[in-house]
Design a protein around this motif. Structure first.
Motif, short mmCIF file in Angstrom:
data_model
loop_
_atom_site.label_atom_id
_atom_site.label_comp_id
_atom_site.label_asym_id
_atom_site.label_seq_id
_atom_site.Cartn_x
_atom_site.Cartn_y
_atom_site.Cartn_z
N ASP A 1 41.57 -14.77 18.66
CA ASP A 1 41.98 -14.47 17.50
C ASP A 1 42.88 -13.03 17.31
O ASP A 1 43.46 -12.88 16.50
N PHE A 2 43.27 -12.78 18.62
CA PHE A 2 44.12 -11.89 18.68
C PHE A 2 45.55 -12.42 18.46
O PHE A 2 46.65 -11.63 18.22
N THR A 3 45.76 -13.74 18.83
CA THR A 3 47.30 -14.50 18.60
C THR A 3 47.16 -15.32 17.35
O THR A 3 48.26 -15.77 17.30
N THR A 4 46.21 -15.61 16.88
CA THR A 4 46.13 -16.80 15.87
C THR A 4 47.10 -16.07 14.47
O THR A 4 46.82 -15.23 14.00
N PHE A 5 48.05 -16.96 14.25
CA PHE A 5 48.81 -16.70 13.08
C PHE A 5 48.97 -15.17 13.13
O PHE A 5 49.24 -14.21 12.15
N ARG A 6 50.02 -14.68 14.31
CA ARG A 6 50.32 -13.39 14.40
C ARG A 6 51.68 -13.42 14.80
O ARG A 6 52.30 -14.55 15.31
N ALA A 7 52.64 -12.24 14.43
CA ALA A 7 53.84 -12.25 15.12
C ALA A 7 54.20 -10.76 15.54
O ALA A 7 53.47 -9.80 14.65
N ILE A 8 55.21 -10.55 16.40
CA ILE A 8 55.34 -9.18 16.77
C ILE A 8 56.66 -8.79 15.63
O ILE A 8 57.53 -9.61 15.18
N SER A 9 56.54 -7.81 15.30
CA SER A 9 57.40 -7.12 14.13
C SER A 9 58.88 -7.09 14.80
O SER A 9 58.89 -6.72 16.15
N GLU A 10 59.87 -7.37 14.16
CA GLU A 10 61.28 -7.35 14.41
C GLU A 10 61.73 -6.01 14.97
O GLU A 10 62.47 -5.77 15.89
N PHE A 11 61.35 -4.93 14.03
CA PHE A 11 61.60 -3.55 14.47
C PHE A 11 61.09 -3.11 16.01
O PHE A 11 61.79 -2.63 16.94
N PHE A 12 60.01 -3.61 16.29
CA PHE A 12 59.36 -3.04 17.69
C PHE A 12 60.25 -4.12 18.72
O PHE A 12 60.46 -3.53 19.62
N VAL A 13 60.04 -5.09 18.26
CA VAL A 13 60.89 -6.14 19.61
C VAL A 13 62.48 -5.57 19.66
O VAL A 13 62.86 -5.43 20.82
N ASP A 14 63.24 -5.50 18.50
CA ASP A 14 64.56 -4.89 18.62
C ASP A 14 64.61 -3.39 19.51
O ASP A 14 65.85 -3.37 19.99
N ARG A 15 63.52 -2.61 19.47
CA ARG A 15 63.98 -1.36 20.01
C ARG A 15 63.60 -1.55 21.52
O ARG A 15 64.33 -1.36 22.39
N LEU A 16 62.69 -2.42 22.07
CA LEU A 16 62.63 -2.82 23.25
C LEU A 16 63.55 -3.60 23.87
O LEU A 16 64.11 -3.57 25.00
N ASN A 17 64.16 -4.49 22.92
CA ASN A 17 65.61 -5.13 23.59
C ASN A 17 66.39 -4.20 23.66
O ASN A 17 67.30 -4.46 24.73
N GLU A 18 66.88 -3.31 23.06
CA GLU A 18 67.82 -2.28 23.20
C GLU A 18 67.91 -1.41 24.45
O GLU A 18 68.74 -1.27 25.08
N LEU A 19 66.52 -1.17 24.86
CA LEU A 19 66.02 -0.67 26.02
C LEU A 19 66.13 -1.49 27.20
O LEU A 19 65.97 -0.98 28.22
N GLU A 20 65.99 -2.79 27.09
CA GLU A 20 65.98 -4.02 28.09
C GLU A 20 64.77 -3.40 28.77
O GLU A 20 64.52 -3.29 29.89
N ASP A 21 63.67 -3.31 28.15
CA ASP A 21 62.20 -2.90 28.57
C ASP A 21 61.53 -3.81 29.20
O ASP A 21 61.18 -4.64 28.50
N PRO A 22 60.78 -3.44 30.62
CA PRO A 22 60.06 -4.56 31.06
C PRO A 22 58.81 -4.73 30.45
O PRO A 22 57.90 -5.47 31.10
N ARG A 23 58.32 -3.69 29.50
CA ARG A 23 56.95 -4.01 28.86
C ARG A 23 57.11 -5.09 27.99
O ARG A 23 55.82 -5.41 27.40
N ARG A 24 58.02 -5.61 27.63
CA ARG A 24 58.15 -6.88 26.80
C ARG A 24 57.33 -8.02 27.11
O ARG A 24 56.38 -8.59 26.52
N MET A 25 57.30 -8.47 28.63
CA MET A 25 56.60 -9.19 29.17
C MET A 25 55.18 -9.14 29.11
O MET A 25 54.26 -9.60 28.92
N ARG A 26 54.95 -7.67 29.26
CA ARG A 26 53.30 -7.22 28.98
C ARG A 26 52.64 -7.47 27.99
O ARG A 26 51.65 -7.49 27.54
N PHE A 27 53.72 -6.92 26.90
CA PHE A 27 53.18 -6.90 25.59
C PHE A 27 53.14 -8.12 24.77
O PHE A 27 52.49 -8.48 23.56
#
Length: 476
Positions: free
Chosen positions: A263-289
């Motif tokens: 139920d945590f993943t059904t019909f869900r998406a990560i927000s563009e804002f959150f992903v883009d901030r982590l991408n800019e940081l090349e953040d290793p938490r992306r794989m965890r989250f």
């Protein structure tokens, strides 16, 4: 009697964590509990509140703060700032339900003349009280949970009055802990009966809440500086292992709030804002989250990509399958964040940046980032701060951005901090309601309006309306 509310959960936790083998034979009804110990109540309170908070971080905070969203989502929804009059019902009902048990625990500790359990109860009362008042504004507090005393229509205290009581609670709790006295009523599931860690939690919570009201009470800065300058009297968390992080083991009754992890993943998406901030940081938490996005063929990976929160139009405009939650986050063993060492470092970074304390803001900032990764078992790259987007730039905005990421999955804290600071600056989308404004409070539940009309009307008049845009005391 309120003594028997949640007694089933209390007994299960008591059996699981506090068998002592020291029983007396008494000539009373064996099916009736005459007196309850403070330890019997502690674990159900910790689990009940923490599991609810973790669930609400996903169900509410992620959407309001552009971390994740339902997808597809044709119209409406919290990520479009569509808060209904029922949006805060579970928050109101759950916190008041546990407040009854916390106050019963406090009285049991007083009756047992046990200062450590009394201090813990005072701290829990402050924690739940702050969650309530920061979510709604003025709420019943002093007279709340006193139906057995004949108070069925509790007065709404002002938020300023509630915070005064909260700070009094925390000051008293800190003063009465006795590290030489063992906690004898079973092993608690948060700190394993380590009185020193409970005391650090009390003072760490005190710092969080002093900072929250600092805009309207400048004396809060002086108090924080005094506390940080006297660690012998006011010890706080000094490493991640000391943090108030509840380990949810998966062993009954300490189970994941998600009955079905899917139920945590059904019909869900990560927000563009959150992903883009982590991408800019090349953040290793992306794989965890989160997962990686995929092409429409379902197999070709596209890196980490999200969907704009509050988007207008239909989902057909997005020609890819967006990043989704990592399902492992809600599969036991898992963690529930209450208050972390990382947050304490970000608090100190802000105080140093503002000149409130004579300390190295950059060091606190970097310690906070490291700790925020460590709490998720993520290793920070050695060159992480060489990235200009990650390097400390002496601004409050940079500190709060990393604090926002560090507060991921931590109940309503991202929302509260955004309301206090205005950071991070969230993008607006055409599909957003409420004039594209982030709501700043829940409306009072309809039941409180119907069952406590005089006190409700008085509170609404004092606050300036029962509206999702009515700012609470510390925001004004």
């Amino acid at each position: 009697m309120k003594l028997f509310r949640y007694i089933k959960m209390a007994l299960v936790f008591s059996i699981a964590y506090s068998c002592t083998g020291d029983f007396e034979e008494i000539n009373t009804d064996p099916n009736r509990i005459d007196k309850i110990s403070p330890g019997t109540l502690l674990n159900p309170i910790l689990y009940g509140i923490s599991s609810f908070n973790t669930d609400r971080a996903d169900g509410f905070t992620f959407q309001i703060m552009q971390v994740a969203l339902p997808f597809p989502s044709a119209n409406g929804g919290l990520h479009r700032y569509d808060l209904t009059e029922n949006s805060g019902n579970s928050t109101w009902n759950t916190y008041y339900r546990w407040l009854v048990n916390i106050r019963e625990m406090k009285q049991a500790a007083i009756d047992a003349q046990d200062p450590n359990y009394e201090a813990i109860a005072l701290t829990l009362e402050a924690w739940v009280g702050s969650q309530l008042t920061d979510s709604f504004g003025d709420v019943p507090f002093a007279e709340a949970s006193k139906g057995e005393q004949g108070i069925f229509q509790a007065k709404f205290d002002t938020q300023e009055q509630i915070y005064a009581q909260i700070f009094e609670n925390l000051e008293r709790a800190n003063s009465i802990y006795d590290p030489t006295r063992p906690m004898v009523f079973g092993e608690d599931i948060l700190f394993g009966n380590q009185v020193s860690r409970w005391k650090k939690f009390t003072n760490s919570l005190h710092l969080r809440l002093l900072l929250r009201v600092s805009r309207v009470q400048e004396s809060s800065f002086q108090k924080m500086a005094a506390m940080l300058g006297n660690p012998a009297q006011y010890p706080i968390f000094t490493n991640t292992d000391e943090s108030a992080i509840l380990n949810i083991t998966g062993v009954v009754p300490n189970i994941s709030p998600w009955g079905r992890a899917i139920d945590f993943t059904t019909f869900r998406a990560i927000s563009e804002f959150f992903v883009d901030r982590l991408n800019e940081l090349e953040d290793p938490r992306r794989m965890r989250f989160m997962t990686q996005a995929r092409a429409l063929d379902g197999t070709t990976t596209l890196g980490y990509r999200g969907i704009p929160s509050g988007y207008g139009g239909t989902e057909s405009q997005f020609q890819f399958i967006p990043s989704n939650h990592n399902i492992a986050l809600v599969q036991a063993p898992m963690i529930s964040l209450i208050l972390t060492y990382a947050e304490l470092e970000f608090i100190q970074a802000e105080l140093a940046q503002r000149g409130v304390i004579n300390s190295d803001a950059q060091a606190h900032y970097e310690n906070g980032v490291r700790a925020a990764m460590e709490q998720w078992d993520v290793v920070i790259p050695e060159d992480y701060f060489e990235n200009p987007n990650a390097a400390y730039d002496e601004t409050l905005e940079r500190i709060i951005l990393q604090k926002y990421i560090g507060l991921y999955f931590n109940d309503y804290q991202q929302w509260f901090e955004y309301r206090r600071t205005g950071f991070p600056v969230l993008p607006k989308q055409d599909g957003m309601l409420n004039d594209q404004r982030v709501p700043v409070r829940f409306r009072y539940p309809v039941n409180s309006q119907l069952n406590n009309p005089v006190n409700y009307q008085e509170a609404v008049a004092r606050m300036g309306g029962d509206d999702i845009n009515t700012k609470v005391w510390w925001e004004k």
